[in-house]
Scaffold this motif. Structure first.
Motif, PDB file in Angstrom:
ATOM      1  N   VAL A 146       0.847  -1.202   0.000  1.00 17.70           N
ATOM      2  CA  VAL A 146       0.000   0.000   0.000  1.00 17.70           C
ATOM      3  C   VAL A 146       0.878   1.246   0.000  1.00 17.70           C
ATOM      4  CG1 VAL A 146      -1.705   1.322   1.318  1.00 17.70           C
ATOM      5  CG2 VAL A 146      -1.938  -1.151   1.114  1.00 17.70           C
ATOM      6  N   LEU A 200     -10.092   5.470  -8.005  1.00 19.13           N
ATOM      7  CA  LEU A 200      -9.543   4.476  -7.080  1.00 19.13           C
ATOM      8  C   LEU A 200      -9.877   4.817  -5.628  1.00 19.13           C
ATOM      9  CD1 LEU A 200      -6.036   3.852  -8.718  1.00 19.13           C
ATOM     10  CD2 LEU A 200      -7.942   2.224  -8.575  1.00 19.13           C
ATOM     11  N   PHE A 201      -9.851   6.095  -5.293  1.00 18.78           N
ATOM     12  CA  PHE A 201     -10.176   6.476  -3.914  1.00 18.78           C
ATOM     13  C   PHE A 201     -11.642   6.159  -3.594  1.00 18.78           C
ATOM     14  CE2 PHE A 201     -12.550  10.589  -3.647  1.00 18.78           C
ATOM     15  CZ  PHE A 201     -13.018  10.492  -2.339  1.00 18.78           C
ATOM     16  N   GLY A 206     -11.791   2.454  -3.089  1.00 16.68           N
ATOM     17  CA  GLY A 206     -11.155   2.038  -1.837  1.00 16.68           C
ATOM     18  C   GLY A 206     -12.094   2.082  -0.644  1.00 16.68           C
ATOM     19  N   ASP A 262     -12.380  -1.667   1.477  1.00 17.65           N
ATOM     20  CA  ASP A 262     -11.762  -1.865   2.789  1.00 17.65           C
ATOM     21  C   ASP A 262     -12.526  -1.039   3.820  1.00 17.65           C
ATOM     22  OD1 ASP A 262     -10.080  -1.970   5.062  1.00 17.65           O
ATOM     23  OD2 ASP A 262      -8.310  -2.259   3.794  1.00 17.65           O
ATOM     24  N   VAL A 304     -11.140   2.108   5.708  1.00 10.38           N
ATOM     25  CA  VAL A 304     -10.862   3.376   5.030  1.00 10.38           C
ATOM     26  C   VAL A 304     -11.880   4.453   5.380  1.00 10.38           C
ATOM     27  CG1 VAL A 304     -10.711   4.487   2.765  1.00 10.38           C
ATOM     28  CG2 VAL A 304      -9.660   2.252   3.128  1.00 10.38           C
ATOM     29  N   SER A 359      -6.677   6.040   0.383  1.00 10.29           N
ATOM     30  CA  SER A 359      -7.802   5.199  -0.049  1.00 10.29           C
ATOM     31  C   SER A 359      -7.549   4.631  -1.443  1.00 10.29           C
ATOM     32  CB  SER A 359      -9.092   6.018  -0.034  1.00 10.29           C
ATOM     33  OG  SER A 359     -10.188   5.243  -0.479  1.00 10.29           O
ATOM     34  N   ALA A 360      -7.018   5.462  -2.343  1.00  6.84           N
ATOM     35  CA  ALA A 360      -6.719   5.011  -3.712  1.00  6.84           C
ATOM     36  C   ALA A 360      -5.641   3.933  -3.712  1.00  6.84           C
ATOM     37  CB  ALA A 360      -6.281   6.195  -4.568  1.00  6.84           C
ATOM     38  N   ILE A 368      -4.975   1.792  -1.330  1.00  5.03           N
ATOM     39  CA  ILE A 368      -5.563   0.541  -0.816  1.00  5.03           C
ATOM     40  C   ILE A 368      -6.341  -0.169  -1.919  1.00  5.03           C
ATOM     41  CG2 ILE A 368      -7.332  -0.345   0.757  1.00  5.03           C
ATOM     42  CD1 ILE A 368      -6.353   1.807   2.765  1.00  5.03           C
ATOM     43  N   ALA A 369      -7.101   0.597  -2.716  1.00  2.06           N
ATOM     44  CA  ALA A 369      -7.837   0.001  -3.835  1.00  2.06           C
ATOM     45  C   ALA A 369      -6.881  -0.564  -4.874  1.00  2.06           C
ATOM     46  CB  ALA A 369      -8.749   1.052  -4.466  1.00  2.06           C
ATOM     47  N   ARG A 429      -5.430  -3.835  -3.673  1.00  2.00           N
ATOM     48  CA  ARG A 429      -6.386  -4.935  -3.739  1.00  2.00           C
ATOM     49  C   ARG A 429      -6.530  -5.434  -5.181  1.00  2.00           C
ATOM     50  NH1 ARG A 429     -10.883  -6.322  -0.582  1.00  2.00           N
ATOM     51  NH2 ARG A 429      -9.689  -5.408   1.132  1.00  2.00           N
TER      52      ARG A 429
END
Length: 494
Positions: free
Chosen positions: A127, A279-280, A283, A287, A290, A325-326, A328-329, A332
């Motif tokens: 991440v 992406l954010f 995310g 998750d 987030v 957040s982006a 994390i996405a 994943r």
């Protein structure tokens, strides 16, 4: 020695990457605009006029609202050894501007590093890596990192807030946010309120404990800014209270333009986050950890959207958290890329990252052409020095002072400068000006010597490249028509 150097590179590789991008932007686009003018002129005056406050620029050109000197003092203190070396080598003052901007960039990156380390500790190395990738290919955060805007000075504190937030140190996070609100940007109150409310709801702070901490930190910060700024402004003053009154109570910021309620979500965030924007949003759903971090920042932007006057820099402090957040996405999607549905998402993500990189390149090229008066004064210094030793007065009009020229751009004798405002064009020839740096192509009593083009718009075309940057003459340099020495030079003309 080799293992030590490799360990150093391994430990600081992300910092070196981001630092090299920030330095590239600073060296390629060294000039500043009107939004940065107070802190730029303040840093110049602190470094070159020191205790001689009567010579400071803000006393003659105070601006619409007063700003604090605390950020300028801190950066100037850190940059002073480099400026001393620059002075000893008799280098132009523009190198001093680069010094303070690079130092500011290092401060911003050091706070971003603190936040990044907490990301690694909480979400893992992958991440963290995606966080760096997304930050690197976005333009605005790293480009603004060396620009002494109040928003960027506040960003330093907000990055620390985010770091302590992830670390679980809620009281420390609140303290830094109060500092940013009272000293640099009163609008950080719009982040402080939802963040404090969340801390109370999840019981990471107690009401009375938070109240005592907030009042104590607030009083210290108010005392600090009133003490320092009252001395330098020569009157009793809390600058950010004046800004709050001007923007929020009087709502006069709308005199500088307005945008619709949705503008931050439909224009500013897509341009600043690029691939990180979709992406954010993804995310938040992928998750569950987030949402508690993103929600107060979203509330901050929603509350800020009520103010009619909007600029991207006002919400730049939201970008680091949205990038989390982006990242994390992205992580994943990357980990599940072997599965059929996720493989499609992975290909889309790669395409978005490439598009983001292209957008960043185009935006940089446009920004490179957006400081025309700075380049005009540089060219005048290079070619315009006359053989005699008389003073050469350069008048800088308001447009030019707002689009690239600061006191760091000025040279020593025989050059002299005037920013006198509201002089009618037909009366300029009555003044003792040798040169004019002006937005008008024709002025009575002066010959147009050369012009500098600036960015105008983007144009789509069929072929390569598909997007063209269109430029047009923005700033014109004129010479007094009665000065024969000046006219004998081989000027390119307008």
């Amino acid at each position: 020695m080799a293992p030590k150097s490799s360990k150093f590179i391994e430990r600081f590789r992300y910092d070196l990457l981001l630092g090299s991008i920030v330095a590239f932007y600073a060296f390629m686009v060294p000039y500043t605009k009107v939004e940065e003018s107070f802190n730029v002129q303040a840093m110049h005056d602190i470094l070159y006029h020191r205790q001689h406050i009567d010579n400071y620029d803000h006393l003659e050109f105070p601006g619409v609202v007063p700003r604090t000197f605390i950020g300028a003092l801190f950066v100037s203190f850190l940059a002073s050894p480099f400026v001393l070396i620059i002075n000893l080598l008799h280098l132009p003052k523009i190198y001093g501007l680069l010094a303070v901007r690079i130092v500011l960039g290092c401060v911003v990156l050091s706070t971003l590093r603190f936040f990044r380390i907490q990301i690694r500790n909480k979400f893992g190395h992958q991440v963290e890596a995606f966080y760096i990738i997304l930050t690197s290919i976005q333009f605005h955060l790293l480009f603004y990192a060396t620009r002494p805007l109040p928003n960027i000075l506040a960003l330093c504190a907000v990055n620390m807030v985010y770091g302590y937030w992830l670390k679980g140190s809620s009281y420390a996070a609140l303290s830094y946010l109060i500092f940013a609100t009272i000293i640099f940007r009163c609008d950080m109150l719009l982040l402080l309120c939802p963040l404090g409310l969340e801390f109370l709801v999840i019981k990471s702070i107690s009401f009375w404990g938070a109240l005592k901490r907030c009042i104590g930190v607030a009083l210290l910060c108010i005392g600090l800014t009133v003490f320092i700024d009252s001395i330098l402004w020569k009157k009793l003053l809390w600058p950010e209270f004046h800004v709050f009154w001007f923007n929020s109570v009087l709502n006069r910021s709308s005199e500088w333009g307005t945008h619709p309620m949705h503008w931050y979500f439909t224009s500013a965030l897509p341009r600043s986050l690029l691939a990180g924007y979709p992406l954010f949003l993804l995310g938040v759903f992928l998750d569950k950890r987030v949402l508690p971090f993103v929600l107060p920042v979203l509330c901050f932007i929603l509350l800020y959207s009520k103010l009619p006057h909007k600029e991207l820099r006002f919400i730049i402090s939201s970008v680091p958290m949205f990038n989390l957040s982006a990242a994390i996405a992205a992580n994943r999607i990357y980990n599940n890329r072997q599965k059929t549905f996720w493989k499609l998402l992975y290909l889309i993500m790669l395409g978005l990252l490439l598009i983001s990189l292209g957008c960043t390149v185009i935006t940089f090229l446009a920004s490179y052409k957006n400081y025309s008066s700075g380049y005009a004064l540089k060219e005048l210094h290079r070619t315009g020095c006359l053989s005699n030793s008389d003073e050469q007065w350069v008048h800088i009009d308001t447009f030019s002072a707002m689009n690239g020229i600061s006191r760091f751009c000025e040279n020593d004798f025989p050059w002299r400068y005037s920013k006198e405002e509201d002089i009618p064009l037909h009366q300029l020839q009555l003044k003792n000006f040798t040169y004019l740096v002006n937005e008008h192509p024709v002025i009575d009593g002066f010959n147009c010597l050369f012009s500098i083009s600036g960015f105008s718009r983007l144009r789509l075309q069929i072929g390569f490249p598909p997007i063209l940057l269109v430029t047009e003459p923005k700033v014109f340099v004129h010479g007094y028509s009665g000065n024969m020495d000046l006219l004998q030079k081989n000027w390119p003309g307008c």
